[in-house]
Every structure is written in structure tokens, then in C-alpha cells.
Design an enzyme around this catalytic site. Structure first.
Site, mmCIF file in Angstrom:
data_model
loop_
_atom_site.group_PDB
_atom_site.id
_atom_site.type_symbol
_atom_site.label_atom_id
_atom_site.label_comp_id
_atom_site.label_asym_id
_atom_site.label_seq_id
_atom_site.Cartn_x
_atom_site.Cartn_y
_atom_site.Cartn_z
ATOM 1 N N TYR A 1 0.172 5.840 -0.027
ATOM 2 C CA TYR A 1 -0.531 6.870 -0.013
ATOM 3 C C TYR A 1 -0.714 7.595 -1.455
ATOM 4 C CZ TYR A 1 -0.465 6.881 5.195
ATOM 5 O OH TYR A 1 -0.724 6.507 6.498
ATOM 6 N N ASP B 1 -9.650 1.781 16.959
ATOM 7 C CA ASP B 1 -9.542 1.335 15.818
ATOM 8 C C ASP B 1 -8.449 0.146 15.980
ATOM 9 O OD1 ASP B 1 -6.981 2.297 16.093
ATOM 10 O OD2 ASP B 1 -6.741 3.064 14.294
ATOM 11 N N ASP C 1 -9.763 6.926 15.207
ATOM 12 C CA ASP C 1 -8.505 6.855 14.813
ATOM 13 C C ASP C 1 -7.715 8.273 15.305
ATOM 14 O OD1 ASP C 1 -5.866 6.426 13.995
ATOM 15 O OD2 ASP C 1 -6.575 6.022 11.882
ATOM 16 N N ARG D 1 0.713 -1.211 0.158
ATOM 17 C CA ARG D 1 -0.050 -0.078 0.050
ATOM 18 C C ARG D 1 0.670 1.349 -0.036
ATOM 19 N NH1 ARG D 1 -4.574 0.243 4.416
ATOM 20 N NH2 ARG D 1 -5.125 2.063 3.003
ATOM 21 N N ASP E 1 -1.752 7.083 16.973
ATOM 22 C CA ASP E 1 -0.928 7.735 15.866
ATOM 23 C C ASP E 1 -0.334 9.348 16.147
ATOM 24 O OD1 ASP E 1 -1.356 5.704 14.276
ATOM 25 O OD2 ASP E 1 -3.244 6.466 13.369
#
Length: 291
Positions: free
Chosen positions: A133, A164, A201, A131, A169
Site C-alpha cells: 500500500y 470480487d 468488495d 505489492r 474482508d
């Protein structure tokens, strides 16, 4: 076992207290207290495995941008340790350890592999493909160790959204591009309550203490003054990054605004408590690795 690594440490920086969890303790109103202490006192939890992250090194296995690539954390004896569980969260005086997963101005979606032993950093995948961005992230991005967003906890302040199932983060706004696996000392400045497909999140906005402008910013209003437009840019980046893949924009709670430092510290404390419950196995771990 992970539970044996957990100690209670006082949240307030002027109290130097380590409390072995073999002593009696109680949870009341999301607060931890010993029988001999005020029930209103809240504690951050940490582990005894590693007190000095400068003694931790990273070791790459496999080639970057491949499915097998991993960044492991090693102690001085060469033993693998977990960046999620074995790096202490709290350093005192409102300073926390932050682990870089994604350096600024890069697009590979790197993350701690929470379901693998020793939770190395790897590149995320979807349907067997790496993956990325759709565009570079403009800040250093990573996690606060020893935190966990409990997927069974509905946050009444953020539309009842459930956690989550990941560490919290961090968006680090300093000027330097950092390295994958680098451990920085940061101070939280603000919090954004992102809601991603119904899951909460949290994004803690912080700055590394070694950044030239770190002394200028201590709360959300300082970010607006010395980093004008940054909070809006962070919110908009995380709101929109899935749109190029045909998904809807993410939402934000708390009035679509960044909360202040005190609220960010509240988020950190609560998610640290959730992590402590996880590693003590007070709540089911599911597929998560606790080593």
C-alpha cells in the site's frame, strides 16, 4: 472433498442444530431449509474439520517480503489446513472468527492465496513484483473464513456489482496490532459496500472481543460514539489508496455510508451461502483451490 466438510448450522444463537447435507435440502429465496423446517429459516454453513482455532498453528516458509514467503496453517498433527475453508466462520451469539492478513500500521499487501493448495497467506504481487500500500493501513485487516463473494452474482442493492471472487474482508478497529495469521473472535458492527473497478468488495467493520472497548460497541451508532471519525476514515482510506498509483478512487454503494450491524450480518450470511455452494461445486470454482 470440500463438499463433505460442509454442515448447516443455525444462524440464530439459541438454536443448536447441525444438519448433514446428505439430508434433503432446498434453496428458496436465498434461504436454506430442510423439508421439515420453515423455508424462511436461514443457516450459516461451517465445516467439521476444525472446531477450535486455538489448536491451529501457523508455519512460515521462506523469508518475509520475498516472492516465496508463505504462512501456512497447521493442525495439531502437523497437517496443513486451509484458513479459508477449514476455520469455522460462526461461533454463536453473533461472534465470528476473523483471520488477520495485514496487521495494523503495516503496508505489505498480504492476502490468502485462494488459488494455491491450502490457501496460505502470501504477499500479493503485480507484474512479478511484491505489492505494498502507498501508506500504512490503520487497522487490522483480513478475512472471514468460509465466505465468498460470488463473481456471477449481481447485487441489486449495490448498483448490480458482481462479487470480487474473494472471501469477505474485515477491518478490525481494536487498539492492538495483531499478527499475520492470528485468529480473533470478533463481532461485526457495520458494513461498507466498496466498489473496486466494478466489483463489489465488502468491508465488514468489526472489533475483537478481547479489546478493552469491545463491550461499548454493538452497532454502527456505537462506533460513531466511541470511535468518532473511524468509519469515515476507513471509507476514505479504501476510497483513496489507489490514487497514488494513478488509478481512480474507489466508489461505495449504499449511499456512501456504513450500513448497520444487521446489514453486516446479512452480508455474512449470504456470502457464507455462496461459499457453501462453491465447496459443494454447485458453482464453478475456476482456478480457486478447494483444499
Amino acid at each position: 472433498m470440500a463438499a463433505t466438510r460442509v454442515l448447516a448450522a443455525a444462524l440464530h444463537s439459541n438454536l443448536n442444530l447441525n444438519l448433514n447435507l446428505k439430508q434433503p435440502f432446498y434453496f428458496k429465496q436465498k434461504a436454506l431449509s430442510l423439508a421439515t423446517k420453515s423455508p424462511r429459516r436461514r443457516f450459516l454453513f461451517t465445516c467439521t474439520a476444525l472446531h477450535n482455532p486455538s489448536n491451529v498453528q501457523t508455519k512460515e516458509e521462506g523469508q518475509p517480503q520475498t516472492l516465496d514467503y508463505r504462512v501456512f496453517f497447521m493442525d495439531t498433527s502437523g497437517k496443513k489446513v486451509s484458513p479459508w475453508h477449514d476455520i469455522p466462520l460462526h461461533l454463536g451469539d453473533g461472534v465470528f472468527n476473523f483471520i488477520v492478513e495485514i496487521p495494523k500500521e503495516t503496508s505489505a499487501k498480504m492476502e490468502v492465496a485462494t488459488e494455491e493448495p491450502f490457501t496460505p497467506i502470501k504477499q500479493d504481487t503485480k507484474k512479478g513484483k511484491l505489492r505494498y500500500y502507498p501508506y500504512n493501513i490503520n487497522w487490522n485487516y483480513g478475512l472471514l473464513p468460509q465466505t465468498w463473494e460470488d463473481p456471477t452474482h449481481a447485487n441489486t442493492e449495490v448498483e448490480g456489482a458482481l462479487g470480487d471472487n474473494d472471501p469477505v474482508d474485515v477491518v478490525e478497529i481494536g487498539e492492538s496490532q495483531r499478527k499475520i495469521g492470528e485468529v480473533l473472535k470478533v463481532k461485526p458492527l457495520a458494513a461498507l459496500a466498496m466498489i473496486d473497478e466494478g466489483e463489489l468488495d465488502w468491508k465488514i467493520v468489526a472489533i475483537s472481543l478481547d479489546d478493552p472497548r469491545a463491550s461499548l460497541v454493538n452497532d454502527v451508532v456505537d462506533v460513531e460514539k466511541h470511535f468518532p471519525g473511524t468509519l469515515t476514515a476507513i471509507r476514505d482510506w479504501f476510497r483513496d489508496y489507489k490514487i497514488p498509483d494513478g488509478k481512480p478512487a474507489n466508489k461505495f454503494g449504499l449511499g456512501n455510508k456504513a450500513a448497520n450491524k444487521d446489514y453486516a450480518l446479512k452480508v455474512i450470511t449470504e456470502t457464507n451461502e455462496s461459499w457453501a455452494n462453491l465447496v459443494k461445486r454447485s458453482v464453478p470454482a475456476g482456478e480457486l483451490s478447494l483444499v
